[in-house]
Design an enzyme around this catalytic site. Sequence first.
Site, PDB file in Angstrom:
ATOM      1  N   PRO A 141       0.809  -1.214   0.000  1.00  0.00           N
ATOM      2  CA  PRO A 141       0.000   0.000   0.000  1.00  0.00           C
ATOM      3  C   PRO A 141       0.848   1.272   0.000  1.00  0.00           C
ATOM      4  CG  PRO A 141      -0.976  -1.603   1.460  1.00  0.00           C
ATOM      5  CD  PRO A 141       0.354  -2.173   1.032  1.00  0.00           C
ATOM      6  N   TYR A 142       1.968   1.272   0.722  1.00  0.00           N
ATOM      7  CA  TYR A 142       2.845   2.438   0.707  1.00  0.00           C
ATOM      8  C   TYR A 142       3.280   2.767  -0.716  1.00  0.00           C
ATOM      9  CZ  TYR A 142       7.212   5.012   0.679  1.00  0.00           C
ATOM     10  OH  TYR A 142       8.201   5.909   0.368  1.00  0.00           O
ATOM     11  N   ALA A 143       3.794   1.761  -1.430  1.00  0.00           N
ATOM     12  CA  ALA A 143       4.238   1.995  -2.804  1.00  0.00           C
ATOM     13  C   ALA A 143       3.084   2.456  -3.683  1.00  0.00           C
ATOM     14  CB  ALA A 143       4.872   0.726  -3.366  1.00  0.00           C
TER      15      ALA A 143
END
Length: 333
Positions: A141-143
Amino acid sequence: MKVLIAGGAGFIGSTIASACIDSGITPVILDNLATGRREFTQGRTFYEGDICDGDLVDRIFTDHPDIDTAIDCAALIVVPDSVANPLGYYRENVSKGIQFLEHLTRNNCRNLLFSSSASIYQADPEDFSVDENSPLETLSPYARTKALFETILRDVAEAGTLNVISLRYFNPIGADTQLRTGLQIRTPTHALGKMIDVHHAGAVFPLTGTDYLTRDGSGIRDYVHVWDLAAAHIRAVQNFAAVTQDGPYRVINLGTGRGTTVRELVTAFENVTGTPLATTETERRPGDSAGAYARVDLAQDLLGWKAELSLEDGIRDSLRWYAKRDTALGTTD
């Protein structure tokens, strides 16, 4: 010249602020101190608050109408946390970021440097190097927040609203070389931070993932000194018009151009400290990838920039900051 640095009390943002001061640029810092440190704002123009707070951003530009460039370092960045809390990451990294863009354009700030990430790349299976046109593969999710926000920025730039340079960071290490600031997190999740912790504790360093298709099975990264990263931002601020003259949206990799596996990082760490580091092999962490390293020709061509400090310099400066951190920040958070 003045620049607004959102997230300017964090590790990278505060280092950029130091580089600005050294270059004769006045940084104006906006940070909600969720992960940043008030200590990193001492002696600097600082506004405490959130990037989505329109009234606060308006006040900043009322107080400093000569700001024409913003640097957006405000984001949550821990990959495993993003897997556990995707909604929080989309809210902080995307939703609030959109509101920040609206506040900037309302105040006629037309230049934006965006702190993006190499985590969005799909690595080349032959040598794991990537350039700005390499395929993307977002495994956390961060990416995905970074890739999604880049898409938003591209659309906004092509609509004529902003000029944007997205700087895709690889793996920052080290500290401000004068030790004004450094990594503020006491329990870091990245490899070098964990090495330093276990080195001082006499514990064992976990090699998280040893079955990647790299030369030794461990993940590969491009470890770039944070002071070199800060220098690239100065070049971008000073040459914004030239960098964006052929188009309002530019992506530039910021790395060393050299890939280092985690096992090789262990060896370099042992060489710097002069002591062996005990290791154990463990499973991959959620959201982790084999990694990649940068092809950096575009940074040289557009910014006249290349990394000057070595992997060993980054390790030494990280250790120097670790020795000073509790004095600088206090023994408790």
